[in-house]
Design a protein around this motif. Structure first.
Motif, mmCIF file in Angstrom:
data_model
loop_
_atom_site.group_PDB
_atom_site.id
_atom_site.type_symbol
_atom_site.label_atom_id
_atom_site.label_comp_id
_atom_site.label_asym_id
_atom_site.label_seq_id
_atom_site.Cartn_x
_atom_site.Cartn_y
_atom_site.Cartn_z
ATOM 1 N N THR A 311 3.530 -4.365 -8.224
ATOM 2 C CA THR A 311 3.101 -4.818 -7.139
ATOM 3 C C THR A 311 2.008 -3.421 -6.681
ATOM 4 O O THR A 311 2.263 -2.193 -7.322
ATOM 5 N N ALA A 312 1.287 -3.526 -5.979
ATOM 6 C CA ALA A 312 0.135 -2.037 -5.134
ATOM 7 C C ALA A 312 0.512 -1.907 -3.460
ATOM 8 O O ALA A 312 0.014 -3.263 -3.042
ATOM 9 N N ALA A 313 -0.300 -1.322 -3.257
ATOM 10 C CA ALA A 313 0.072 -1.275 -1.786
ATOM 11 C C ALA A 313 -1.702 -1.178 -1.326
ATOM 12 O O ALA A 313 -2.286 -1.086 -2.065
ATOM 13 N N VAL A 314 -2.002 -2.496 -0.287
ATOM 14 C CA VAL A 314 -3.705 -2.691 0.120
ATOM 15 C C VAL A 314 -3.813 -1.463 1.058
ATOM 16 O O VAL A 314 -3.255 -0.649 2.323
ATOM 17 N N GLU A 315 -4.934 -0.870 0.560
ATOM 18 C CA GLU A 315 -5.341 0.555 0.798
ATOM 19 C C GLU A 315 -6.879 -0.257 2.612
ATOM 20 O O GLU A 315 -6.507 1.360 3.004
ATOM 21 N N HIS A 316 -6.900 -0.913 2.104
ATOM 22 C CA HIS A 316 -8.678 -1.211 1.897
ATOM 23 C C HIS A 316 -8.871 -2.500 1.690
ATOM 24 O O HIS A 316 -8.704 -3.047 0.343
ATOM 25 N N LYS A 317 -9.605 -3.297 2.672
ATOM 26 C CA LYS A 317 -9.902 -4.688 2.364
ATOM 27 C C LYS A 317 -11.776 -4.740 3.176
ATOM 28 O O LYS A 317 -12.073 -4.411 3.719
#
Length: 382
Positions: A311-317
């Motif tokens: 998993t990875a954390a959403v930092e920007h979209k």
């Protein structure tokens, strides 16, 4: 046989301290009917090189050959008007007091009078402006004016057409559409052309081969596919496309491990500066396992997968219509990019499952600091 050939072309300007080299030993070839592109940031020398090809500037060293004829060298310089080269400029450069037809006919003075009007009509038909010949430039849209400029450049049947940032004055949507239309027009007429731009989308849409320039030097001359998937060096990898570098460790000549798993390459990998013995190595076939590299991951290499244990954390979209470009932070703090269908609309800070699906493994020497940084093109601007 090459239609245009540059051999170690150098251009420099005198300065109070000596000389400033703007074009530094560039060599390339373009086949008849092909479209080439010089791509790079401002100040890289691409416009100067275009001016050398056009004959507006003399060269300090090397040779430029067009259709087998030497047009530029330190000892020979064919005047621009004798090179049979058409030019399309950023600002169109149309004569405002002349009609569209008269603008297109401007370079046809060498033809008998009875052949000029049919040639003008042929060119207007080619660029999709049939019936617009009696109008004046100010009565046309920006895209139509640029088509008139292209028709004028093609009318005398030039040996080569040069396009200098031809779409930069247009809005984004029109620029993308017109670049495809201009490519079709050039291909229909069988014209060899060179485009200069700083916009890689234009370059990829129009050109058969693209040359990435930096510091006056040609970093890579290749089809767009190779520039994106097989960049020759770190600058090309950083300038073209989007992506991020993450640390990796070589485990065999064609395998490297990264935080997200193991990647296998079809070709030997470029190795890092230090192996376990502290020795430098140039390529992995001669290196011991454990060499450190930076691995380039494009957004299409990182796949959203709810079933993945990683998993990875959403930092920007950045919302892009059909897709969202996510900047994701891994457990180590490294960042990667992922293009995800926009119906997967995740919140900032949310952890999502990802996996790698990499067809082309690209590695470069790891900097001594082992810094982790997204590529310039990957800054999370929409």
């Amino acid at each position: 046989m090459a239609h245009l050939e540059l051999r170690n072309v150098v251009q420099r300007y005198a300065t109070p301290d000596g000389f400033h080299t703007v074009v530094d030993g560039i060599s390339l070839t373009i086949s008849p009917g092909a479209i080439g592109c010089l791509l790079g940031p401002s100040g890289c020398g691409k416009t100067t090189l275009l001016r050398c090809i056009a004959g507006f500037e003399e060269i300090a060293a090397g040779e430029i050959r067009l259709a087998g004829e030497t047009v530029s060298s330190p000892s020979a310089h064919l005047a621009p008007e004798k090179r049979r080269i058409g030019m399309v400029f950023q600002d169109y450069a149309l004569f405002p007091h002349l009609t569209v037809a008269a603008n297109v006919a401007f370079g046809l003075g060498h033809l008998p009078r009875g052949e000029r009007a049919p040639r003008v009509e042929e060119m207007l038909r080619l660029v999709g402006l049939t019936g617009q010949g009696a109008k004046y430039p100010h009565e046309l849209s920006g895209g139509q004016q640029q088509r008139v400029a292209l028709a004028r450049a093609l009318a005398p049947r030039p040996r080569l057409v040069l396009l200098d940032e031809p779409f930069s004055n247009l809005d984004t949507e029109l620029r993308e559409r017109l670049s495809l239309e201009v490519r079709d027009i050039l291909k229909q007429s069988g014209t060899t052309a060179i485009l200069v731009t700083h916009d890689q989308h234009e370059a990829f849409a129009m050109a058969d081969e693209v040359g990435v320039m930096h510091g006056g030097r040609l970093q890579q001359w290749d089809p767009p596919y190779n520039l994106y998937h097989r960049p020759a060096n770190r600058f090309v990898a950083d300038f073209v496309g989007q992506g991020a570098f993450i640390p990796g460790r070589v485990v065999s000549p064609t395998e490297v491990t990264v935080e997200l798993g193991r990647l296998e390459s079809a070709v030997p990998l470029e190795c890092g500066a230090a192996n376990p013995a502290g020795q430098s190595c140039a390529t992995c076939p001669k290196a011991e396992s454990g060499c450190h590299v930076d691995v380039l991951l494009r957004p299409d290499d990182v796949v959203h997968d709810d079933l993945s244990p990683i998993t990875a954390a959403v930092e920007h979209k950045a919302f892009r219509g059909a897709q969202i470009l996510y900047t994701l932070r891994l457990d180590s703090g490294a960042r990667v990019l992922a293009l995800v269908p926009s119906h997967h609309n995740h919140a900032l800070g949310e952890k999502i499952g990802i996996r790698l699906d990499v067809d082309h493994v690209v590695t470069f020497q790891a900097p001594a600091t082992a810094a982790i940084s997204p590529t310039t093109a990957a800054s999370a601007a929409p």
